[in-house]
Enzyme design. Sequence first.
Site, PDB file in Angstrom:
ATOM      1  N   LYS A  22       0.839  -1.220   0.000  1.00 31.15           N
ATOM      2  CA  LYS A  22       0.000   0.000   0.000  1.00 31.15           C
ATOM      3  C   LYS A  22       0.867   1.260   0.000  1.00 31.15           C
ATOM      4  CE  LYS A  22      -1.681   1.544   4.094  1.00 31.15           C
ATOM      5  NZ  LYS A  22      -1.394   2.945   4.408  1.00 31.15           N
ATOM      6  N   ASN A  23       1.870   1.298   0.874  1.00 31.31           N
ATOM      7  CA  ASN A  23       2.628   2.536   1.043  1.00 31.31           C
ATOM      8  C   ASN A  23       3.656   2.770  -0.060  1.00 31.31           C
ATOM      9  OD1 ASN A  23       1.060   3.109   3.215  1.00 31.31           O
ATOM     10  ND2 ASN A  23       2.588   2.577   4.766  1.00 31.31           N
ATOM     11  N   ARG A  92      -4.724  10.469   4.594  1.00 29.50           N
ATOM     12  CA  ARG A  92      -3.670  11.485   4.719  1.00 29.50           C
ATOM     13  C   ARG A  92      -2.685  11.432   3.560  1.00 29.50           C
ATOM     14  NH1 ARG A  92      -3.055  13.611   9.521  1.00 29.50           N
ATOM     15  NH2 ARG A  92      -0.948  14.185   8.935  1.00 29.50           N
ATOM     16  N   CYS A 116      -4.609  12.790  13.428  1.00 25.23           N
ATOM     17  CA  CYS A 116      -5.277  11.514  13.209  1.00 25.23           C
ATOM     18  C   CYS A 116      -5.157  10.668  14.464  1.00 25.23           C
ATOM     19  CB  CYS A 116      -4.774  10.826  11.938  1.00 25.23           C
ATOM     20  SG  CYS A 116      -3.482   9.648  12.152  1.00 25.23           S
ATOM     21  N   ARG A 121       0.719  14.427  13.425  1.00 27.72           N
ATOM     22  CA  ARG A 121       1.180  14.229  12.055  1.00 27.72           C
ATOM     23  C   ARG A 121       1.147  15.498  11.195  1.00 27.72           C
ATOM     24  NH1 ARG A 121      -1.169   8.604   9.867  1.00 27.72           N
ATOM     25  NH2 ARG A 121       0.656   8.747   8.523  1.00 27.72           N
ATOM     26  N   ASP A 305       4.741   0.463  12.215  1.00 29.94           N
ATOM     27  CA  ASP A 305       3.555  -0.202  11.655  1.00 29.94           C
ATOM     28  C   ASP A 305       3.441  -1.668  12.076  1.00 29.94           C
ATOM     29  OD1 ASP A 305       2.840   2.130  10.438  1.00 29.94           O
ATOM     30  OD2 ASP A 305       3.555   1.583   8.442  1.00 29.94           O
ATOM     31  N   ARG A 397      -8.749  -0.600   4.616  1.00 31.65           N
ATOM     32  CA  ARG A 397      -7.941   0.448   3.993  1.00 31.65           C
ATOM     33  C   ARG A 397      -6.573  -0.095   3.591  1.00 31.65           C
ATOM     34  NH1 ARG A 397      -6.670   4.966   7.640  1.00 31.65           N
ATOM     35  NH2 ARG A 397      -5.252   5.176   5.906  1.00 31.65           N
TER      36      ARG A 397
HETATM   37  N1  EPU Z   1       6.529  14.567  11.004  1.00 29.76           N
HETATM   38  C1  EPU Z   1       6.689  15.891  11.304  1.00 29.76           C
HETATM   39  N2  EPU Z   1       6.591  16.801  10.277  1.00 29.76           N
HETATM   40  C2  EPU Z   1       6.377  16.425   8.992  1.00 29.76           C
HETATM   41  C3  EPU Z   1       6.219  15.061   8.701  1.00 29.76           C
HETATM   42  C4  EPU Z   1       6.304  14.152   9.733  1.00 29.76           C
HETATM   43  O1  EPU Z   1       6.888  16.273  12.457  1.00 29.76           O
HETATM   44  O2  EPU Z   1       6.312  17.303   8.114  1.00 29.76           O
HETATM   45  C5  EPU Z   1       6.618  13.558  12.086  1.00 29.76           C
HETATM   46  C6  EPU Z   1       5.316  12.785  12.297  1.00 29.76           C
HETATM   47  O3  EPU Z   1       4.387  13.486  13.091  1.00 29.76           O
HETATM   48  C7  EPU Z   1       5.811  11.507  12.926  1.00 29.76           C
HETATM   49  C8  EPU Z   1       7.180  11.312  12.250  1.00 29.76           C
HETATM   50  O4  EPU Z   1       7.535  12.568  11.705  1.00 29.76           O
HETATM   51  O5  EPU Z   1       5.970  11.676  14.304  1.00 29.76           O
HETATM   52  C9  EPU Z   1       7.202  10.270  11.148  1.00 29.76           C
HETATM   53  O6  EPU Z   1       6.124  10.499  10.264  1.00 29.76           O
HETATM   54  P1  EPU Z   1       6.207  10.202   8.703  1.00 29.76           P
HETATM   55  O7  EPU Z   1       6.085  11.502   7.974  1.00 29.76           O
HETATM   56  O8  EPU Z   1       7.382   9.353   8.407  1.00 29.76           O
HETATM   57  O9  EPU Z   1       4.880   9.375   8.467  1.00 29.76           O
HETATM   58  P2  EPU Z   1       4.017   9.396   7.148  1.00 29.76           P
HETATM   59  O10 EPU Z   1       4.911   9.634   5.994  1.00 29.76           O
HETATM   60  O11 EPU Z   1       2.856  10.298   7.337  1.00 29.76           O
HETATM   61  C10 EPU Z   1       4.254   6.880   6.546  1.00 29.76           C
HETATM   62  C11 EPU Z   1       3.309   5.741   6.351  1.00 29.76           C
HETATM   63  C12 EPU Z   1       2.745   5.337   7.699  1.00 29.76           C
HETATM   64  C13 EPU Z   1       3.912   4.926   8.605  1.00 29.76           C
HETATM   65  C14 EPU Z   1       4.900   6.093   8.719  1.00 29.76           C
HETATM   66  C15 EPU Z   1       6.138   5.753   9.525  1.00 29.76           C
HETATM   67  C16 EPU Z   1       2.466   6.107   4.125  1.00 29.76           C
HETATM   68  C17 EPU Z   1       1.339   6.465   3.229  1.00 29.76           C
HETATM   69  N3  EPU Z   1       2.250   6.153   5.434  1.00 29.76           N
HETATM   70  O12 EPU Z   1       3.480   7.930   7.120  1.00 29.76           O
HETATM   71  O13 EPU Z   1       1.911   4.207   7.468  1.00 29.76           O
HETATM   72  O14 EPU Z   1       3.434   4.604   9.887  1.00 29.76           O
HETATM   73  O15 EPU Z   1       5.315   6.497   7.407  1.00 29.76           O
HETATM   74  O16 EPU Z   1       6.779   4.658   8.980  1.00 29.76           O
HETATM   75  O17 EPU Z   1       3.543   5.764   3.642  1.00 29.76           O
HETATM   76  C18 EPU Z   1       0.175   2.721   7.929  1.00 29.76           C
HETATM   77  O18 EPU Z   1       0.405   2.193   6.820  1.00 29.76           O
HETATM   78  O19 EPU Z   1      -0.584   2.213   8.786  1.00 29.76           O
HETATM   79  C19 EPU Z   1       0.803   4.000   8.238  1.00 29.76           C
HETATM   80  C20 EPU Z   1       0.360   4.825   9.191  1.00 29.76           C
END
Ligand code: EPU
Length: 418
Positions: A22-23, A92, A116, A121, A305, A397
């Site tokens: 998915k990701n 998101r 969320c 996030r 995850d 999802r």
């Molecule tokens: N963060 C910030 N600022 C930003 C972006 C992130 O402070 O601009 C913080 C977040 O709040 C968090 C940390 O950085 O504390 C890591 O967040 P990240 O941005 O890496 O998460 P994401 O990109 O929103 C993806 C996956 C998530 C997975 C995380 C961590 C996708 C679509 N989603 O989310 O997947 O948990 O990386 O590996 O790739 C899931 O599949 O269930 C899921 C939540």
Amino acid sequence: MDKLIIKGGKPLKGEVRISGAKNAALPIMTASILSSGKNTIYNIPNLMDVKTMGRLLSNMGAKFDHKDGLVTIDSSSINNFEAPYDLVKTMRASVLVLCPLVARFGRARVSLPGGCAIGARPINLHLMGLEKMGAKIQLESGYVIAKATRLKGASIYFDTITVTGTENLMMAAALAKGTTILENAAREPEVVDLANCLISMGAKIRGAGDSVIEIEGVEELKPIKNYEIIPDRIETGTFMAIAGITGGDLTLKDCRPEHLDAVVMKLKDTGVVFKETKKGLRVIGPKRLTAKDVKTIPYPGFPTDMQAQFMTMMTIANGTSVIKETVFENRFMHVAELKRMGADISIEGGTATIKGVNKLKGAPVMATDLRASASLVVAALCAEGETVIHRIYHLDRGYEKMDEKLRHVGADIERVTS
Ligand code: EPU
């Protein structure tokens, strides 16, 4: 709203085919925005999030189709550069259209995702990077409005490692003028998959998979041609947890164990046995798991995850384990539900202490987010008696046909639509 009824306590045995990730699917689908023409991507799982991304791209004017794992996106007709609130609030990852839109069309209007279930996030790092590349960014009525004539290369350092932030900015940089350096970039296999897909479109990217990525912008990119995305490492890990906790014997087909080294090593410590076979990776659960501690950290560390599923394993392990969640500030939503099934867990800040009990008992429980839902399925499969899991749209999802796959390996699982 569908629910799952699971009667647990059976060791699950047989073969499970792992679906596409998915990701990886979601960012690669948005990469189609960077080109003009017909994009074809294989191994895309049939999931709610993929449907939502399809709706988002269609809403922009692209022609989207998804059949038998093949997604086609004709991006030549995109004429609306907006990601509306209604779609972003359901998923998101919609924010991944921001950078490709600005890179190709010079503008985007994307709803800011709110908080969320698992944490605040924010997307401040996506915006910081885009601004450094020359975009003018305004926040207006809950929307990010970004404009640029042509993005220019920049040196960008991430204070926090962010997966979608790295992906968004890699896509921005692919069409920017000049060279971009991303420092402290995410190293997840999904980031590498996106980079490989962009390279197949003509992008010049070096270092994906390391913490410094260098992207030399090009004038234009070709459409994606028959790119096949990687298998889902979190689905793989979830089935490993299922084999482990039920004392089962599952052969996972079409998976990439090298994307899960940290998980495999940790599960080995708990007593799970792994064997590479011609058919796939065989995962055999022990009579009783041994308690082990874990700390979630970005790749190649133990993935957040997989935290909920691992915690479920520890609820019936021999001994006490301590789990530290360092990626998201509120990712223990499953704890209250696991306790309703008899688990002994206490939480202090980002640390959970789990004292292994002899068994879990079936109960009605509520899914709260995707991986929390998966952990409840894992719990239900080993619990004595019947568990009813409500609100499984979270599970739908991110897991393709999970109930069918489980039934196929002997689980007593029924989906009820109400
Ligand atoms: N963060 C910030 N600022 C930003 C972006 C992130 O402070 O601009 C913080 C977040 O709040 C968090 C940390 O950085 O504390 C890591 O967040 P990240 O941005 O890496 O998460 P994401 O990109 O929103 C993806 C996956 C998530 C997975 C995380 C961590 C996708 C679509 N989603 O989310 O997947 O948990 O990386 O590996 O790739 C899931 O599949 O269930 C899921 C939540």
